[in-house]
Motif scaffolding. Structure first.
Motif, PDB file in Angstrom:
ATOM      1  N   GLN A 137       1.540  -2.461   6.311  1.00  0.00           N
ATOM      2  CA  GLN A 137       2.169  -1.159   6.508  1.00  0.00           C
ATOM      3  C   GLN A 137       1.660  -0.191   5.429  1.00  0.00           C
ATOM      4  O   GLN A 137       1.483  -0.581   4.266  1.00  0.00           O
ATOM      5  N   VAL A 138       1.429   1.055   5.776  1.00  0.00           N
ATOM      6  CA  VAL A 138       1.110   2.079   4.776  1.00  0.00           C
ATOM      7  C   VAL A 138       2.385   2.857   4.471  1.00  0.00           C
ATOM      8  O   VAL A 138       3.011   3.431   5.369  1.00  0.00           O
ATOM      9  N   PHE A 139       2.766   2.828   3.210  1.00  0.00           N
ATOM     10  CA  PHE A 139       3.937   3.580   2.770  1.00  0.00           C
ATOM     11  C   PHE A 139       3.474   4.914   2.194  1.00  0.00           C
ATOM     12  O   PHE A 139       2.615   4.944   1.312  1.00  0.00           O
ATOM     13  N   VAL A 140       4.037   5.988   2.699  1.00  0.00           N
ATOM     14  CA  VAL A 140       3.649   7.325   2.239  1.00  0.00           C
ATOM     15  C   VAL A 140       4.765   7.864   1.351  1.00  0.00           C
ATOM     16  O   VAL A 140       5.889   8.089   1.817  1.00  0.00           O
ATOM     17  N   VAL A 180       0.860  -1.194   0.000  1.00  0.00           N
ATOM     18  CA  VAL A 180       0.000   0.000   0.000  1.00  0.00           C
ATOM     19  C   VAL A 180       0.890   1.236   0.000  1.00  0.00           C
ATOM     20  O   VAL A 180       1.496   1.583   1.018  1.00  0.00           O
ATOM     21  N   VAL A 181       0.975   1.872  -1.151  1.00  0.00           N
ATOM     22  CA  VAL A 181       1.782   3.081  -1.296  1.00  0.00           C
ATOM     23  C   VAL A 181       0.855   4.216  -1.691  1.00  0.00           C
ATOM     24  O   VAL A 181       0.159   4.134  -2.713  1.00  0.00           O
ATOM     25  N   ARG A 238      12.518  -0.717  -4.383  1.00  0.00           N
ATOM     26  CA  ARG A 238      11.308  -1.535  -4.493  1.00  0.00           C
ATOM     27  C   ARG A 238      10.583  -1.558  -3.156  1.00  0.00           C
ATOM     28  O   ARG A 238      11.205  -1.686  -2.109  1.00  0.00           O
ATOM     29  N   VAL A 239       9.265  -1.440  -3.223  1.00  0.00           N
ATOM     30  CA  VAL A 239       8.442  -1.529  -2.017  1.00  0.00           C
ATOM     31  C   VAL A 239       7.604  -2.798  -2.101  1.00  0.00           C
ATOM     32  O   VAL A 239       6.894  -3.023  -3.089  1.00  0.00           O
ATOM     33  N   ARG A 240       7.734  -3.619  -1.066  1.00  0.00           N
ATOM     34  CA  ARG A 240       6.943  -4.848  -0.974  1.00  0.00           C
ATOM     35  C   ARG A 240       6.082  -4.767   0.283  1.00  0.00           C
ATOM     36  O   ARG A 240       6.283  -3.884   1.106  1.00  0.00           O
ATOM     37  N   ASP A 241       5.142  -5.655   0.423  1.00  0.00           N
ATOM     38  CA  ASP A 241       4.354  -5.709   1.648  1.00  0.00           C
ATOM     39  C   ASP A 241       5.226  -6.306   2.747  1.00  0.00           C
ATOM     40  O   ASP A 241       5.450  -7.503   2.800  1.00  0.00           O
ATOM     41  N   GLY A 242       5.734  -5.445   3.607  1.00  0.00           N
ATOM     42  CA  GLY A 242       6.590  -5.910   4.696  1.00  0.00           C
ATOM     43  C   GLY A 242       8.073  -5.826   4.411  1.00  0.00           C
ATOM     44  O   GLY A 242       8.884  -6.339   5.201  1.00  0.00           O
ATOM     45  N   ARG A 243       8.457  -5.188   3.324  1.00  0.00           N
ATOM     46  CA  ARG A 243       9.882  -5.117   2.997  1.00  0.00           C
ATOM     47  C   ARG A 243      10.136  -3.952   2.025  1.00  0.00           C
ATOM     48  O   ARG A 243       9.341  -3.682   1.148  1.00  0.00           O
ATOM     49  N   THR A 297      -9.086   2.595   8.073  1.00  0.00           N
ATOM     50  CA  THR A 297      -8.651   1.504   8.941  1.00  0.00           C
ATOM     51  C   THR A 297      -7.260   1.815   9.462  1.00  0.00           C
ATOM     52  O   THR A 297      -6.497   2.543   8.829  1.00  0.00           O
ATOM     53  N   SER A 298      -6.921   1.252  10.609  1.00  0.00           N
ATOM     54  CA  SER A 298      -5.622   1.525  11.224  1.00  0.00           C
ATOM     55  C   SER A 298      -4.592   0.524  10.716  1.00  0.00           C
ATOM     56  O   SER A 298      -4.731  -0.682  10.922  1.00  0.00           O
ATOM     57  N   PRO A 299      -3.541   0.991  10.065  1.00  0.00           N
ATOM     58  CA  PRO A 299      -2.491   0.085   9.591  1.00  0.00           C
ATOM     59  C   PRO A 299      -1.575  -0.337  10.726  1.00  0.00           C
ATOM     60  O   PRO A 299      -1.633   0.206  11.839  1.00  0.00           O
ATOM     61  N   ALA A 300      -0.691  -1.275  10.421  1.00  0.00           N
ATOM     62  CA  ALA A 300       0.275  -1.716  11.429  1.00  0.00           C
ATOM     63  C   ALA A 300       1.289  -0.621  11.739  1.00  0.00           C
ATOM     64  O   ALA A 300       1.879  -0.591  12.822  1.00  0.00           O
ATOM     65  N   GLY A 301       1.481   0.255  10.797  1.00  0.00           N
ATOM     66  CA  GLY A 301       2.428   1.351  10.983  1.00  0.00           C
ATOM     67  C   GLY A 301       2.528   2.160   9.712  1.00  0.00           C
ATOM     68  O   GLY A 301       1.904   1.848   8.692  1.00  0.00           O
ATOM     69  N   PHE A 302       3.295   3.228   9.776  1.00  0.00           N
ATOM     70  CA  PHE A 302       3.498   4.102   8.632  1.00  0.00           C
ATOM     71  C   PHE A 302       4.984   4.160   8.302  1.00  0.00           C
ATOM     72  O   PHE A 302       5.817   4.351   9.196  1.00  0.00           O
TER      73      PHE A 302
END
Length: 458
Positions: free
Chosen positions: A315-318, A159-160, A296-301, A171-176
């Motif tokens: 995680q929400v990537f901004v 999620v970028v 590269r942005v992955r879900d969790g990495r 919704t509340s993500p695990a973190g930003f």
């Protein structure tokens, strides 16, 4: 071409100084430029008292009592700025009879040399007969998060989002995880903290650290002594420094420059301002990653130039990696059939554009105009601070010798030193002004020895 801040400031000053007939073309539905696409919590980085157009006040010249900007002049929001520019168009420019506005339109120069404007709504084409010049007010348009294309890969499931979409989360993500090192990233982290996000839930990926200007030193009107002290300190630092980094460290010692991490010497500078309160808040974020740019942005990495980091999933990537002020090729401002609006004063796009309009209206030949308009280019590299300072000082001195330009600059609301003239008898103002005059010659001598003299583009 362009009805953003620069275009509006240029035209407002031009019709006040001349009988010019102006056609403004913009692809958007109303004036305001990139502010229409800005993230909703963004604020001006400079006081509203010195932003916009010369003829019309923005805001009420109030000093904020609360928040990160407390004790300083108000900073307008994006919505306020867009509304302001629409009002200027409807109540100042169009009623003048000198301006026509073509919104939702695209300009192009054909191979035959025709100036054609095409409506984005019905495709109708209109040929414009240019009697004087085409004015490009889009050249310094910044790159902003909501409209730029990320320079990294994004895997399905990651999620970028741009900062604009933070206000839409349900919704509340695990973190930003905030991607980027500049003012947009700082604004985003500050907004998250202000809205209750725990600092330990924020990961901040910064490819490099940046110097920012302490906003308290850039205040006009009743606080104009801060601008007098700023000018004196800047010239002193320029006079005694061998490199841009050395100058930045000297400015930090004086209180003008701020950095987030006391243990890391920043390598970047793009002129952003920030308050000390904001810096204190941002320093509470401990999860800072410095491993180069994002690949590269992955879900969790996240894969970076110098390694990878693992993060909790969901995680929400901004994405705050848009460059903002772009590094541009230096080009002439004044050409026989064209004006390319650029910065000729550091950090003040509206003041720069209006100055160029006054020069255009009051000076005859393009070579002389160009002599008065040496572009001030933000390269993003702190080591260019000396040449950056040289170019501004040289062209500012040249403009001060032209009576019409000097007179206008002294009275316009866009001048960031607004209020100084009325306080010349105040020792808190007179002292720093005297100090600035003493340091001017040594500063220019040192700069020219280090980086060479300024060169006209004609």
């Amino acid at each position: 071409m362009g009805a953003g801040a620069s275009g509006m400031a240029f035209v407002d000053a031009l019709i006040e100084q001349s009988s010019a007939d102006v056609i403004m073309v913009d692809r958007r539905h109303r004036p305001g430029g990139h502010w229409h696409d800005a993230y909703p919590f963004v604020r001006l980085h400079q006081p509203a008292a010195c932003y916009g157009v010369s003829s019309t006040d923005l805001g009420a010249d109030r000093i904020d009592a609360l928040g990160n900007n407390a004790g300083m002049y108000e900073l307008s929001s994006a919505a306020q700025i867009c509304s302001y520019f629409a009002e200027v168009m409807d109540r100042v420019l169009l009623p003048s009879g000198q301006v026509r506005f073509l919104p939702m339109s695209e300009y192009r120069l054909t191979e035959a040399g025709e100036h054609v404007v095409t409506s984005s709504l019905d495709g109708e084409e209109v040929e414009i007969i240019v009697r004087r010049k085409v004015v490009d007010a889009t050249y310094i348009e910044p790159t902003i998060p909501s409209t730029h294309e990320p320079a990294f890969d994004i895997d399905p499931g990651a999620v970028v989002i741009p900062p604009n979409d933070l206000v839409k989360l349900r919704t509340s993500p695990a973190g930003f995880t905030v991607l980027g090192a500049g003012k947009t990233a700082m604004d985003t982290c500050t907004w998250l903290l202000e809205n209750g996000v725990d600092q330990d839930s924020i990961t901040w990926i910064r490819s490099r650290d940046v110097w920012s200007i302490n906003r308290a030193w850039t205040q006009p009107l009743d606080l104009a002594e801060s601008r007098a002290r700023f000018n004196a300190a800047w010239l002193e630092a320029a006079a005694v420094s061998r490199t841009g980094t050395e100058m930045a460290l000297k400015l930090e010692e004086m209180g003008i420059f701020l950095r987030l991490d006391r243990d890391v010497v920043p390598t970047a500078f793009r002129g952003a301002t920030i308050s000390e309160t904001e810096v204190e808040g941002l320093r509470t974020i401990a999860n800072v990653v410095r491993a180069g740019r994002v690949r590269r942005v992955r879900d969790g990495r996240v894969d970076l130039v110098d390694g990878s980091i693992d993060l909790p999933t969901d995680q929400v990537f901004v994405d705050c990696t848009a460059s903002g002020l772009r590094t541009l090729d230096v080009r002439r401002v004044f050409e026989p059939d064209r004006i390319t609006l650029q910065y000729v004063t550091p950090g003040f796009a509206c003041w720069s554009a209006a100055i160029l309009a006054v020069v255009e209206a009051n000076v005859e030949d393009d070579a002389t105009k160009e002599h008065l308009a040496l572009p001030v280019v933000y390269t993003g590299d702190v080591d260019d601070l000396l040449s950056f300072t040289r170019d501004y000082l040289v062209s500012a001195q040249r403009r001060s010798e032209v009576a019409d330009v000097r007179s206008w600059s002294g009275r316009t609301r866009l001048n960031p030193a607004r209020g100084l003239r009325e306080r010349l008898s105040d020792p808190q103002v007179a002292g720093p002004l005297d100090t600035a005059r003493e340091w001017l010659a040594p500063a220019m001598k040192n700069i020219e020895e280090r980086v060479g003299p300024a060169k006209d583009l004609v």
